[in-house]
Design a protein around this motif. Structure first.
Motif, PDB file in Angstrom:
ATOM      1  N   SER A 227       0.823  -1.205   0.000  1.00  0.00           N
ATOM      2  CA  SER A 227       0.000   0.000   0.000  1.00  0.00           C
ATOM      3  C   SER A 227       0.860   1.260   0.000  1.00  0.00           C
ATOM      4  CB  SER A 227      -0.928   0.013   1.221  1.00  0.00           C
ATOM      5  OG  SER A 227      -1.896  -1.015   1.135  1.00  0.00           O
ATOM      6  N   TYR A 228       1.954   1.207   0.736  1.00  0.00           N
ATOM      7  CA  TYR A 228       2.845   2.359   0.796  1.00  0.00           C
ATOM      8  C   TYR A 228       3.485   2.626  -0.567  1.00  0.00           C
ATOM      9  CZ  TYR A 228       6.081   5.709   2.882  1.00  0.00           C
ATOM     10  OH  TYR A 228       6.757   6.869   3.207  1.00  0.00           O
ATOM     11  N   VAL A 229       3.937   1.571  -1.220  1.00  0.00           N
ATOM     12  CA  VAL A 229       4.508   1.718  -2.559  1.00  0.00           C
ATOM     13  C   VAL A 229       3.468   2.268  -3.525  1.00  0.00           C
ATOM     14  CG1 VAL A 229       5.407   0.430  -4.559  1.00  0.00           C
ATOM     15  CG2 VAL A 229       6.293  -0.039  -2.266  1.00  0.00           C
ATOM     16  N   ARG A 230       2.246   1.781  -3.424  1.00  0.00           N
ATOM     17  CA  ARG A 230       1.156   2.259  -4.291  1.00  0.00           C
ATOM     18  C   ARG A 230       0.954   3.768  -4.138  1.00  0.00           C
ATOM     19  NH1 ARG A 230      -2.015   4.857  -6.574  1.00  0.00           N
ATOM     20  NH2 ARG A 230      -4.237   4.481  -6.969  1.00  0.00           N
ATOM     21  N   LEU A 231       0.934   4.239  -2.906  1.00  0.00           N
ATOM     22  CA  LEU A 231       0.670   5.651  -2.657  1.00  0.00           C
ATOM     23  C   LEU A 231       1.870   6.534  -2.993  1.00  0.00           C
ATOM     24  CD1 LEU A 231      -1.286   5.252   0.704  1.00  0.00           C
ATOM     25  CD2 LEU A 231      -2.243   5.836  -1.537  1.00  0.00           C
ATOM     26  N   LYS A 232       3.070   6.068  -2.687  1.00  0.00           N
ATOM     27  CA  LYS A 232       4.257   6.870  -2.977  1.00  0.00           C
ATOM     28  C   LYS A 232       4.541   6.927  -4.475  1.00  0.00           C
ATOM     29  CE  LYS A 232       6.602   8.543  -0.263  1.00  0.00           C
ATOM     30  NZ  LYS A 232       6.545   9.858   0.422  1.00  0.00           N
ATOM     31  N   ALA A 233       4.355   5.811  -5.169  1.00  0.00           N
ATOM     32  CA  ALA A 233       4.591   5.779  -6.607  1.00  0.00           C
ATOM     33  C   ALA A 233       3.440   6.401  -7.383  1.00  0.00           C
ATOM     34  CB  ALA A 233       4.806   4.341  -7.073  1.00  0.00           C
ATOM     35  N   LYS A 234       2.293   6.524  -6.704  1.00  0.00           N
ATOM     36  CA  LYS A 234       1.065   7.010  -7.349  1.00  0.00           C
ATOM     37  C   LYS A 234       0.722   6.160  -8.579  1.00  0.00           C
ATOM     38  CE  LYS A 234       1.452  11.821  -5.794  1.00  0.00           C
ATOM     39  NZ  LYS A 234       2.523  11.580  -4.813  1.00  0.00           N
ATOM     40  N   SER A 235       0.948   4.869  -8.425  1.00  0.00           N
ATOM     41  CA  SER A 235       0.693   3.965  -9.550  1.00  0.00           C
ATOM     42  C   SER A 235       0.508   2.536  -9.064  1.00  0.00           C
ATOM     43  CB  SER A 235       1.871   4.005 -10.530  1.00  0.00           C
ATOM     44  OG  SER A 235       1.727   3.022 -11.530  1.00  0.00           O
ATOM     45  N   VAL A 236      -0.522   1.881  -9.573  1.00  0.00           N
ATOM     46  CA  VAL A 236      -0.724   0.469  -9.273  1.00  0.00           C
ATOM     47  C   VAL A 236       0.246  -0.393 -10.079  1.00  0.00           C
ATOM     48  CG1 VAL A 236      -2.455  -0.069 -11.058  1.00  0.00           C
ATOM     49  CG2 VAL A 236      -2.567  -1.215  -8.830  1.00  0.00           C
ATOM     50  N   ILE A 237       0.853   0.178 -11.126  1.00  0.00           N
ATOM     51  CA  ILE A 237       1.858  -0.547 -11.910  1.00  0.00           C
ATOM     52  C   ILE A 237       3.074  -0.847 -11.036  1.00  0.00           C
ATOM     53  CG2 ILE A 237       3.331  -0.509 -13.956  1.00  0.00           C
ATOM     54  CD1 ILE A 237       0.326  -0.626 -14.548  1.00  0.00           C
ATOM     55  N   ALA A 238       3.453   0.103 -10.200  1.00  0.00           N
ATOM     56  CA  ALA A 238       4.587  -0.123  -9.288  1.00  0.00           C
ATOM     57  C   ALA A 238       4.299  -1.271  -8.333  1.00  0.00           C
ATOM     58  CB  ALA A 238       4.897   1.153  -8.505  1.00  0.00           C
ATOM     59  N   VAL A 239       3.037  -1.373  -7.888  1.00  0.00           N
ATOM     60  CA  VAL A 239       2.676  -2.465  -6.981  1.00  0.00           C
ATOM     61  C   VAL A 239       2.681  -3.796  -7.726  1.00  0.00           C
ATOM     62  CG1 VAL A 239       1.102  -3.161  -5.165  1.00  0.00           C
ATOM     63  CG2 VAL A 239       1.174  -0.795  -5.856  1.00  0.00           C
ATOM     64  N   ALA A 240       2.293  -3.778  -8.997  1.00  0.00           N
ATOM     65  CA  ALA A 240       2.376  -4.994  -9.801  1.00  0.00           C
ATOM     66  C   ALA A 240       3.824  -5.456  -9.911  1.00  0.00           C
ATOM     67  CB  ALA A 240       1.798  -4.737 -11.194  1.00  0.00           C
ATOM     68  N   ILE A 241       4.754  -4.501  -9.978  1.00  0.00           N
ATOM     69  CA  ILE A 241       6.175  -4.831 -10.061  1.00  0.00           C
ATOM     70  C   ILE A 241       6.675  -5.424  -8.748  1.00  0.00           C
ATOM     71  CG2 ILE A 241       8.497  -3.836 -10.249  1.00  0.00           C
ATOM     72  CD1 ILE A 241       7.331  -1.897 -12.341  1.00  0.00           C
ATOM     73  N   ILE A 242       6.308  -4.823  -7.614  1.00  0.00           N
ATOM     74  CA  ILE A 242       6.778  -5.379  -6.341  1.00  0.00           C
ATOM     75  C   ILE A 242       6.156  -6.755  -6.097  1.00  0.00           C
ATOM     76  CG2 ILE A 242       5.045  -4.295  -4.833  1.00  0.00           C
ATOM     77  CD1 ILE A 242       7.223  -3.912  -2.746  1.00  0.00           C
ATOM     78  N   HIS A 243       4.910  -6.919  -6.518  1.00  0.00           N
ATOM     79  CA  HIS A 243       4.245  -8.221  -6.397  1.00  0.00           C
ATOM     80  C   HIS A 243       4.951  -9.241  -7.287  1.00  0.00           C
ATOM     81  CE1 HIS A 243       0.121 -10.286  -5.648  1.00  0.00           C
ATOM     82  NE2 HIS A 243       1.040 -11.198  -5.917  1.00  0.00           N
ATOM     83  N   GLY A 244       5.231  -8.851  -8.530  1.00  0.00           N
ATOM     84  CA  GLY A 244       5.904  -9.751  -9.454  1.00  0.00           C
ATOM     85  C   GLY A 244       7.314 -10.084  -9.018  1.00  0.00           C
TER      86      GLY A 244
END
Length: 297
Positions: A227-244
């Motif tokens: 959630s923190y990465v999502r909010l700081k990056a302002k992108s769900v793509i960044a969260v897809a990357i950390i998940h991947g």
């Protein structure tokens, strides 16, 4: 029930129904939780939250998906954090695992071969051993390189299938709860959603029933980080990357250790939980004392 709660309820309900139905049908038709069938089903499972987001957001509510869900490819430093943080978590988990009683370093990979006995056929296991012997580098380093590539490519695509639902749609709908409450709510839902595949031996083949509860603890610890990465990056793509990237490197600590079990060692076990707890603490300290834009209020 307000609009946010209603949409979140519809999303969660439909996601659970379709996801659980997929596993039920696979097993009812005679499917076994072994490769390659388990991989195909587990990958398909990851895309169900994305499909449900489209159904709820586009079909039912006639609303946009891209911008409200944070689908942005505008790269910033948090994309790099998303890519590399799981590697740090994997290495730190390896160190913590080696501190546990009965766990020792095993460069010959005896432990990982034992773990794969439950999910691979004897022929597949022998092929795996032969391939490991033929590599010019130790499989650990090859796995690391492959994980870095997969984390921002094929694994990120699969991660997006989940994250458009969890950190895209659901985090937006539950944002009014605040950072910590919404992270806990999403982490709990996310963990319970995994239950059918965990019961088949996914992640915890030695303890599938206890693994359901351990997986929930895992997702609860992981949720604030994502959630923190999502909010700081302002992108769900960044969260897809950390998940991947996490999925691509999660097995690294297990490759070179022997001893322990699926509840104690590795990123999804006790050793990983210690590292994830410390990572949450680190992000909290960073947000509290160093970040210009505070999020963990």
């Amino acid at each position: 029930m307000n609009t946010n709660n209603r949409k979140a309820f519809i999303f969660v309900s439909l996601t659970f129904v379709l996801s659980y139905l997929l596993i039920f049908l696979y097993l009812a038709l005679g499917g076994k939780w072994i490769m390659p069938g388990s991989l195909i089903v587990a990958t398909s499972y990851m895309f169900i939250p994305m499909i449900v987001v489209i159904i709820v957001q586009k079909v039912m509510y006639k609303e946009l998906v891209k911008e409200p869900m944070g689908i942005s490819f505008k790269v910033n430093r948090w994309f790099l954090v998303a890519w590399l943080l799981p590697v740090f978590i994997a290495f730190a988990t390896l160190g913590v695992s080696l501190l546990l009683p009965g766990v020792e370093y095993s460069p010959e990979m005896a432990g990982i071969f034992e773990r794969f006995e439950s999910i691979l056929t004897p022929e597949q296991l022998e092929q795996m051993k032969a391939q490991a012997d033929a590599f010019p580098l130790h499989p650990f380093w090859i796995g690391l390189l492959q994980g870095l590539v997969a984390g921002i490519s094929i694994n990120a695509i699969a991660g997006f299938g989940e994250e458009l639902g969890w950190r895209g749609f659901l985090q937006k709908e539950l944002g009014y709860l605040g950072f910590w409450k919404s992270s806990v709510a999403i982490g709990l839902i996310w963990g319970v959603w995994h239950a059918p595949i965990i019961l088949q031996g996914h992640n915890y083949p030695e303890h599938p029933q206890a693994g359901v509860f351990v997986m929930i603890l895992f997702t609860l610890l992981l949720s604030p980080i994502f959630s923190y990465v999502r909010l700081k990056a302002k992108s769900v793509i960044a969260v897809a990357i950390i998940h991947g990237s996490l999925n691509a490197t999660v097995g690294l600590p297990l490759m070179v250790i022997k001893g322990g079990n699926d509840l104690t060692v590795g990123v999804t076990g006790l050793a990983g939980f210690i590292v994830l707890a410390l990572t949450n603490l680190g992000l909290f300290i960073y947000d509290r004392y160093f970040a210009q834009e505070k999020i963990m209020i």
